[in-house]
Design an enzyme around this catalytic site. Sequence first.
Site, PDB file in Angstrom:
ATOM      1  CG  ASP A 149      -8.011  -4.887   1.532  1.00  0.00           C
ATOM      2  OD1 ASP A 149      -8.959  -4.434   2.194  1.00  0.00           O
ATOM      3  OD2 ASP A 149      -7.953  -4.843   0.291  1.00  0.00           O
ATOM      4  CG  ASP A 202      -1.943 -20.227  -1.543  1.00  0.00           C
ATOM      5  OD1 ASP A 202      -1.362 -20.162  -0.432  1.00  0.00           O
ATOM      6  OD2 ASP A 202      -1.484 -20.876  -2.501  1.00  0.00           O
ATOM      7  CE  LYS A 238       1.890 -17.685  -2.793  1.00  0.00           C
ATOM      8  NZ  LYS A 238       1.015 -18.876  -2.876  1.00  0.00           N
ATOM      9  CE1 TYR A 283      -3.447  -2.720   0.577  1.00  0.00           C
ATOM     10  CE2 TYR A 283      -4.631  -0.715   1.153  1.00  0.00           C
ATOM     11  CZ  TYR A 283      -4.638  -2.049   0.798  1.00  0.00           C
ATOM     12  OH  TYR A 283      -5.832  -2.712   0.670  1.00  0.00           O
ATOM     13  CG  ASP A 298     -13.696  -7.257   2.132  1.00  0.00           C
ATOM     14  OD1 ASP A 298     -13.420  -6.554   3.118  1.00  0.00           O
ATOM     15  OD2 ASP A 298     -14.247  -6.816   1.098  1.00  0.00           O
TER      16      ASP A 298
HETATM   17  C1  IPM Z   1     -10.284  -1.500   4.066  1.00  0.00           C
HETATM   18  C2  IPM Z   1     -10.588  -0.867   2.744  1.00  0.00           C
HETATM   19  C3  IPM Z   1      -9.453   0.082   2.386  1.00  0.00           C
HETATM   20  C4  IPM Z   1      -8.178  -0.719   2.284  1.00  0.00           C
HETATM   21  C5  IPM Z   1      -9.673   0.920   1.117  1.00  0.00           C
HETATM   22  C6  IPM Z   1     -10.956   1.718   1.193  1.00  0.00           C
HETATM   23  C7  IPM Z   1      -8.493   1.811   0.831  1.00  0.00           C
HETATM   24  O1  IPM Z   1     -10.792  -1.833   1.764  1.00  0.00           O
HETATM   25  O2  IPM Z   1     -10.124  -0.763   5.055  1.00  0.00           O
HETATM   26  O3  IPM Z   1     -10.237  -2.728   4.129  1.00  0.00           O
HETATM   27  O4  IPM Z   1      -7.929  -1.358   1.245  1.00  0.00           O
HETATM   28  O5  IPM Z   1      -7.425  -0.740   3.257  1.00  0.00           O
HETATM   29 MG    MG Z   2     -10.833  -3.824   2.536  1.00  0.00          MG
END
Ligand code: IPM
Ligand code: MG
Length: 367
Positions: free
Chosen positions: A252, A228, A195, A144, A256
């Site tokens: 990240d 993975d 990884k 990032y 999710d």
């Molecule tokens: C998160 C989001 C952010 C990230 C985006 C909005 C930049 O997806 O906080 O998980 O990738 O860190």
């Molecule tokens: Mg995210």
Amino acid sequence: MTANRLQVAVLPGSGIGREVTAEAERVLAWFVRHRGLEVDVAHPAYGPEAYKATGRMLPDASLATLKGAHAILFGAAGGPEYDVIPAAEQRAGGLRFLRKELDLFANLRPVKALEATLDASTLKPEVVRGVDMVIVRELTSGIYFGEPRGIETLADGRRRGVNTQVYTSDEIIRVARVAFELARSRSGRLCSVDKANVLESSVLWREEVVKLHSAEYRDVELSHQYVDNAAMQLVRNPRQFDVILTDNIFGDILSDCAAMITGSLGMLPSASLSAPDALGRRHALFEPVHGSAPDIAGQGIANPLGAILSLAMALRHGLGRDDDAALLEAAVGTALGRCRTGDIAAVGQARASTAAMGQAVLDALEG
Ligand code: IPM
Ligand code: MG
């Protein structure tokens, strides 16, 4: 502003960020009224409105307020309102900048399956029941932020996009320490995800985690997974995890993925913490894991529980009020338990009324 009162800064942001943060603030007000919580709440200018008024997304005065806060409650950023803001200004005032500027390197993302919403998950209830884990994501380094980065045009006319995955040993050690401490305070198991079969930055990651483990945290059971495999294990048998430690980009993606175990991204809170300074003070930002969801913004149907549970994390990690945090988490559980089956399904899909869900938590707090 009084020196010994706790300072809370609220940045609702855009889209459903505004709606869900309003509910979190109602709940915060309850703790002020009923639990002797003494806070000053500030609403520094931020985002598209601040840009329209000042030409800056995050004016200096706002940044100063954020730096002085014990807890920042953040709603969500992004969406069509940002279209008018030049890309450079978006970068200068965006979430990535804020995380870096406040050195919020440790991102805690708890994922807990709640009995009332088991059916909302796409996974079978018997797979999901009892899941209780925290992902510790490194938040201020890795791909990032790594340099070089950018898009360039080569001599032959082709274009090339570059990002750099980079970690230094100190960056790994400080976030690993947070994860080991957390594992120690929970069931004592830590899984570090990398990884290392492909990436040098991951080889270093694993070496530093192993070194820290043998030097200071031998009582914690440490395991390693490639990212993975970890993605597969999260949906195959999520109960195997207690604390997961991982880098910025893997965290990240995995967070999710793990979010869907609970059936709703709308239920998940997060805390982003800096290291404590000499006085024990640190920067701390709390936000739901979900985004600004422009498609449902302004309709009063967004799930506010991620924002309300983020307030619980703020009470625990920012304001030093562990008891109040536990009280609020219990109230969310009670509120969910009291919902009619239809409402519960709706919560899982973020289709319940935002205000009604907030009120249900307030009612549960009242007893
Ligand atoms: C998160 C989001 C952010 C990230 C985006 C909005 C930049 O997806 O906080 O998980 O990738 O860190
Ligand atoms: Mg995210």
